[in-house]
Write a protein that holds these residues in place. Structure first.
Motif, mmCIF file in Angstrom:
data_model
loop_
_atom_site.group_PDB
_atom_site.id
_atom_site.type_symbol
_atom_site.label_atom_id
_atom_site.label_comp_id
_atom_site.label_asym_id
_atom_site.label_seq_id
_atom_site.Cartn_x
_atom_site.Cartn_y
_atom_site.Cartn_z
ATOM 1 N N THR A 272 -15.157 -19.213 68.155
ATOM 2 C CA THR A 272 -15.858 -19.573 66.919
ATOM 3 C C THR A 272 -17.359 -19.648 67.161
ATOM 4 O O THR A 272 -18.138 -19.686 66.208
ATOM 5 C CB THR A 272 -15.377 -20.933 66.378
ATOM 6 O OG1 THR A 272 -15.487 -21.907 67.415
ATOM 7 C CG2 THR A 272 -13.948 -20.842 65.886
ATOM 8 N N ARG A 273 -17.760 -19.686 68.432
ATOM 9 C CA ARG A 273 -19.201 -19.663 68.744
ATOM 10 C C ARG A 273 -19.711 -18.229 68.942
ATOM 11 O O ARG A 273 -20.864 -18.023 69.309
ATOM 12 C CB ARG A 273 -19.486 -20.485 69.997
ATOM 13 C CG ARG A 273 -19.525 -21.993 69.755
ATOM 14 C CD ARG A 273 -18.163 -22.621 69.945
ATOM 15 N NE ARG A 273 -18.102 -24.019 69.597
ATOM 16 C CZ ARG A 273 -18.178 -25.000 70.483
ATOM 17 N NH1 ARG A 273 -18.320 -24.727 71.738
ATOM 18 N NH2 ARG A 273 -18.106 -26.253 70.087
ATOM 19 N N ASN B 150 -22.929 -28.656 50.342
ATOM 20 C CA ASN B 150 -23.070 -27.246 50.736
ATOM 21 C C ASN B 150 -24.508 -26.763 50.551
ATOM 22 O O ASN B 150 -24.748 -25.710 49.964
ATOM 23 C CB ASN B 150 -22.109 -26.375 49.902
ATOM 24 C CG ASN B 150 -22.049 -24.963 50.434
ATOM 25 O OD1 ASN B 150 -22.068 -24.755 51.646
ATOM 26 N ND2 ASN B 150 -22.006 -23.984 49.544
ATOM 27 N N THR C 195 -19.904 -16.120 66.547
ATOM 28 C CA THR C 195 -19.973 -15.815 65.117
ATOM 29 C C THR C 195 -21.381 -16.097 64.608
ATOM 30 O O THR C 195 -22.119 -16.886 65.201
ATOM 31 C CB THR C 195 -18.991 -16.696 64.320
ATOM 32 O OG1 THR C 195 -19.295 -18.072 64.578
ATOM 33 C CG2 THR C 195 -17.542 -16.413 64.691
ATOM 34 N N ASN C 196 -21.712 -15.447 63.508
ATOM 35 C CA ASN C 196 -22.948 -15.753 62.773
ATOM 36 C C ASN C 196 -22.550 -16.277 61.411
ATOM 37 O O ASN C 196 -21.986 -15.538 60.606
ATOM 38 C CB ASN C 196 -23.809 -14.492 62.608
ATOM 39 C CG ASN C 196 -24.337 -13.977 63.938
ATOM 40 O OD1 ASN C 196 -24.639 -14.761 64.841
ATOM 41 N ND2 ASN C 196 -24.434 -12.669 64.068
ATOM 42 N N ASN C 197 -22.799 -17.527 61.175
ATOM 43 C CA ASN C 197 -22.399 -18.158 59.913
ATOM 44 C C ASN C 197 -20.914 -17.933 59.646
ATOM 45 O O ASN C 197 -20.510 -17.664 58.513
ATOM 46 C CB ASN C 197 -23.253 -17.620 58.758
ATOM 47 C CG ASN C 197 -23.303 -18.578 57.587
ATOM 48 O OD1 ASN C 197 -23.081 -19.783 57.738
ATOM 49 N ND2 ASN C 197 -23.577 -18.057 56.405
ATOM 50 N N GLY C 198 -20.133 -18.003 60.706
ATOM 51 C CA GLY C 198 -18.685 -17.863 60.571
ATOM 52 C C GLY C 198 -18.177 -16.433 60.622
ATOM 53 O O GLY C 198 -16.969 -16.210 60.588
ATOM 54 N N SER D 117 -27.257 -24.852 51.463
ATOM 55 C CA SER D 117 -27.677 -23.761 52.337
ATOM 56 C C SER D 117 -28.935 -23.103 51.765
ATOM 57 O O SER D 117 -29.223 -21.958 52.075
ATOM 58 C CB SER D 117 -26.553 -22.727 52.453
ATOM 59 O OG SER D 117 -26.194 -22.264 51.168
ATOM 60 N N ASP E 117 -27.576 -25.675 63.622
ATOM 61 C CA ASP E 117 -27.115 -25.931 62.251
ATOM 62 C C ASP E 117 -28.370 -25.787 61.403
ATOM 63 O O ASP E 117 -29.150 -26.732 61.237
ATOM 64 C CB ASP E 117 -26.526 -27.346 62.157
ATOM 65 C CG ASP E 117 -26.054 -27.686 60.743
ATOM 66 O OD1 ASP E 117 -26.500 -27.008 59.796
ATOM 67 O OD2 ASP E 117 -25.267 -28.634 60.602
ATOM 68 N N ASN F 240 -23.926 -23.457 62.609
ATOM 69 C CA ASN F 240 -23.427 -22.224 61.992
ATOM 70 C C ASN F 240 -23.997 -20.980 62.663
ATOM 71 O O ASN F 240 -23.638 -19.869 62.296
ATOM 72 C CB ASN F 240 -23.693 -22.196 60.482
ATOM 73 C CG ASN F 240 -25.097 -22.637 60.122
ATOM 74 O OD1 ASN F 240 -25.916 -22.924 60.989
ATOM 75 N ND2 ASN F 240 -25.395 -22.680 58.839
ATOM 76 N N SER G 6 -27.166 -23.676 70.074
ATOM 77 C CA SER G 6 -26.464 -23.669 68.786
ATOM 78 C C SER G 6 -27.400 -24.270 67.751
ATOM 79 O O SER G 6 -28.221 -25.145 68.061
ATOM 80 C CB SER G 6 -25.163 -24.474 68.862
ATOM 81 O OG SER G 6 -25.430 -25.832 69.116
ATOM 82 N N ASN H 1 -23.183 -29.466 62.208
ATOM 83 C CA ASN H 1 -22.125 -28.461 62.263
ATOM 84 C C ASN H 1 -22.780 -27.098 62.456
ATOM 85 O O ASN H 1 -23.103 -26.415 61.472
ATOM 86 C CB ASN H 1 -21.312 -28.466 60.958
ATOM 87 C CG ASN H 1 -20.614 -29.798 60.748
ATOM 88 O OD1 ASN H 1 -19.868 -30.253 61.591
ATOM 89 N ND2 ASN H 1 -20.903 -30.440 59.617
#
Lengths: 437, 385
Positions: free
Chosen positions: A404-405, B367, A407-410, B369, A246, A313, A244, A311
């Motif tokens: 939720t894992r 935020n 996913t790509n950037n949610g 990014s 972030d 993503n 994973s 976190n």
């Protein structure tokens, strides 16, 4: 389907001991590169090692290679220590000398690369030999292993050999079993490959950033005779490192680390670095006193930090997120072995569609009784081996069921998802690629 | 450079925010990076606004909100809105849009005038503006010496530290002099060597540059007068632990003809007249920064500024200052300023000002990014769009 090419499987029939016979025995040890399964990425060349200077521990009251545990220790607290930490080759005691056993020798380094997780998403990462994950070792139980680890970054690192029983001086935990490997230094790890099973290695310095974000690789120790083959006669095997990232925290932290380390390295080169700068203390009492007297303002204090918030993503397998992940190939009537290694720091629940599989090993060790399941819970740091039998031709997704894992950037689907593909059937429906559901 | 890229940069910088009547829909899923920054500084002054009485000074306090978004193809665009204390009230000192990528940096709107090169170790930006900045011949307000409406475009020549920039802008404010020119009244170009501040203690040259500044005079046929600014800051010992650095900047102002000593002492227009006068200014500073365990705790500075006018009169300021950090972004500040005037350039020949106070600064990102163009990773390990 964007890509049908299966992973190149590790050739488990070419054991490490057989390979070692193919190379010239020089330096009383074997220079091995053929046993590295992942793209031959561990270079056999020793140019870096040849250019480094050996640190003369004796001049500082230590034995250079004396193997005398009483005289080996940290250099961090010696007067003018920092001048000695630049470059050099560190060979700690604890394992046999080169002339005492036949080592299989590997060169591995750490460098910063631009790594593409999937099209459009790149991130800078610390990477062993420039690849994510790091090169995959395949050796045989009982082999003597020598790894020349060179730090080609401005940051500090170590290698921890996860699940391998070895002398504590080789365990790679900074300031517990060794000094961190400084920029330009080479640290020589020597140990015997035991016990057999799916093991792995990772950096143990700044673990949430280093180990969980790229500095990890598989270390597979094969048994000379694997009893599992009797019940599950597999010929192909796959290693899947679960990851994973972030990428925003990674970018900001790496930049901040490099900024600080440029200053640290500048002082170090001049022999003017205060060891407390990096949070090193001789013992707890010294640390406690430094904090209480305000001599040292610890970075975890709320006056200095809001904490490191990780976190993720992006999630992935072997350095890639779906649909960039590579597929697993299988044929009808074939057994394959899948080694799952969780390097992500998060629990994952790997579920295979269309099949029950046999969970046969945990943390490298054979289970007393394999379990027949279709979802295996892979805990952080753990390794889990499963056997899959090809009895249901088709295309079958294999993914973390904590969705939720996936996913790509949610955005679903993506992340920790790959596919089991039968190579010997005629499909009636051919998979394509969908990345926005 | 790719012509499409140039067009994108110019359009993004020049158009600015669309009015609400013209606005397209905004996707709420794409949150901008938000950066809140500012400083509130309060000092107890021994001589408040030259009254001879002590008082509380909150000058130079400001707060800005910056918003950045990634573009579809490449680059980042955004906007900054900021307010600052101005003579006891609050005014917008930042209200601009911008675009940047690996090669260009463009902004348009209200922001700093590109009229200085060196940030000296002073408690406030405007402490000796008449010596550190090219003055504004169309305004007497202190605020207008620092800020204006500008369009700037910088090309990052080596994609790292060397910038070639041009700008056009408006210096005058709403209370412009009668006869002051309309539209753009100022233009400039310059070359700046600006390595990332990440290297500030390590490189011998922290930054350096040269600027050419032309502004239309407010009077007569509005002739242009030009200034040249040259300066930089160098590290004297390249130590990130106990750092010594020196800054130096000179401004040669061609001025307009006919400005007399009487004009320089005008009861109402002294500030703008001094900006219009032929003059030479030189400011130099010595800065010491103490960073135990690489955590900045103390900065001591000594700044000396000298300015001479062709019409007569000189100013000489000597300013020792001290900032002692008691928490992240929280500094106890102290400064003494002595200024000597000659030829009746001031009501008294010597002024003294002692200031002691507290400064609270913030720089918070949410935020994030995006990252920065000049980050170490982007500059040394391959640029990631």
């Amino acid at each position: 389907m964007s890509e049908k090419k299966p992973f190149p499987p590790a050739d488990v029939n070419a054991s490490a001991s057989e390979e070692s016979e193919k190379v010239v025995n020089s330096r009383r040890s074997f220079l091995k590169k053929a046993a590295v399964a992942t793209g031959g990425a561990i270079a056999a060349g020793n140019a870096l090692a040849a250019n480094t200077k050996a640190v003369d521990h004796s001049a500082m009251g230590h034995a250079a290679m004396g193997h005398n545990m009483d005289q080996y220790g940290s250099m961090m607290f010696m007067q003018d220590h920092s001048g000695h930490m630049v470059g050099g080759k560190i060979e700690p005691p604890g394992s046999p000398a080169d002339h005492e056993v036949n080592y299989k020798e590997f060169d591995i380094d750490i460098r910063i690369v631009e790594h593409e997780i999937l099209p459009g998403i790149k991130a800078h990462m610390f990477a062993f030999n420039g690849q994510v994950p790091g090169p995959e070792f395949h050796v045989t139980e009982g082999d003597w292993i020598k790894v020349n680890f060179t730090n080609n970054t401005e940051e500090m690192h170590t290698i921890h050999w996860h699940g391998i029983i070895l002398p504590y001086t080789m365990d790679g935990v900074p300031m517990v079993t060794q000094d961190p490997v400084h920029p330009g230094q080479t640290f020589v790890y020597r140990f015997q490959a035991k016990p057999a099973g799916t093991r792995w290695y990772h950096c143990h310095w700044g673990t949430p950033l280093h180990a969980n974000h790229a500095m990890h690789g598989a270390f597979i120790i094969h048994k000379k005779k694997d009893p599992l083959r009797k019940r599950f006669p597999y010929k192909r095997e796959y290693t899947l490192m679960l990851e994973s990232w972030d990428i925003d925290m990674l970018r900001e932290e790496m930049n901040e680390i490099l900024r600080g380390m440029k200053e640290v390295n500048s002082l170090m080169a001049k022999g003017k670095l205060d060891y407390m700068t990096h949070g090193f203390f001789r013992n707890y009492e010294e640390f406690k006193k430094a904090v209480e007297t305000k001599q040292y303002i610890a970075p975890y204090l709320q006056s200095r930090s809001n904490g490191l918030h990780v976190n993720p993503n992006f999630f992935g397998i072997n350095g890639k997120s779906y649909p960039a992940t590579k597929r697993l190939g299988i044929k009808q009537g074939e057994w394959i072995r899948i080694r799952l290694i969780n390097a992500s720091g998060k629990p994952h629940h790997m579920h295979l569609h269309g099949h029950d599989f046999w969970w046969v090993c945990q943390d490298g060790n054979d289970l007393a009784e394999p379990r027949h399941i279709n979802t295996v819970h892979v805990e952080p740091g753990g390794t889990y081996d499963i056997m899959v039998y090809g009895d249901n031709p088709g295309y079958w997704t294999f993914h973390d069921h904590a969705t939720t894992r996936v996913t790509n950037n949610g955005i679903y689907p993506g992340g920790m998802l790959t596919m089991l593909e039968y190579e010997d059937f005629t499909p009636t429906y051919t998979p394509s690629v969908s990345v926005d559901q | 450079m790719n012509p499409k890229k140039v067009l994108t940069a110019i359009v993004a910088g020049a158009i600015g925010c669309s009015g609400s009547a013209m606005a397209l829909e905004v996707d709420r899923e794409v949150m901008p990076r938000v950066t809140l920054s500012g400083r509130l500084i309060t000092t107890l002054d021994s001589d408040y606004e030259a009254s001879g009485d002590p008082g509380i000074n909150m000058g130079d306090s400001s707060f800005s909100a910056r918003f950045d978004k990634r573009m579809f193809e490449q680059g980042v665009a955004g906007a900054v809105l900021g307010v600052k204390e101005n003579e006891g009230s609050v005014a917008f000192h930042q209200m601009h849009v911008f675009y940047w990528d690996r090669d260009v940096e463009v902004k348009a709107g209200r922001t700093q005038l590109p009229n200085t090169l060196v940030e000296f170790p002073l408690v406030r930006d405007h402490d000796i503006t008449s010596m550190t900045h090219v003055g504004n011949g169309s305004s007497n307000e202190e605020f207008d010496q620092l800020y204006g409406k500008v369009f700037t475009a910088d090309w990052v020549l080596d994609r790292k530290a060397q910038k070639l920039g041009v700008w056009a802008g408006t210096r005058r404010n709403e209370n412009a002099f009668a006869g002051a020119p309309d539209g753009f009244d100022s233009y400039g170009l310059g070359y700046r060597y600006e390595p990332s501040e990440k290297y500030m203690y390590l490189n011998r040259i922290r930054h350096a540059g040269i600027l050419l500044d032309a502004q239309k005079d407010r009077a007569g046929s509005n002739p242009y007068f030009q200034s040249i600014v040259a300066g930089g800051e160098i590290n004297l010992n390249n130590s990130p632990r106990r750092n010594w650095s020196m800054g130096i900047q000179g401004i040669v102002n061609g001025g307009v003809s006919g400005v007399t000593l009487v004009d320089l002492n005008s009861a109402t227009d002294a500030v703008s007249n001094r900006a219009r006068a032929k003059s030479n200014a030189l400011v130099a500073s010595l800065r010491y920064t103490d960073r135990p365990h690489l955590l900045t705790r103390l900065q001591a500075g000594l700044t000396v500024g000298y300015k001479t006018y062709d019409a007569g009169g000189t100013e000489l300021s000597v300013i020792p200052s001290l900032k002692y950090r008691i928490g992240q972004g929280v500094d106890v500040v102290a400064q003494y300023r002595n200024t000597q005037y000659s030829d009746g350039l001031n009501a008294v020949d010597s002024t003294n000002l002692v200031q002691v106070g507290l400064s609270f600064s913030l720089d918070a990102k949410y935020n994030d990014s995006i990252g920065e163009r000049d980050s170490i990773l982007n500059q040394e390990h391959g640029y990631i769009q």
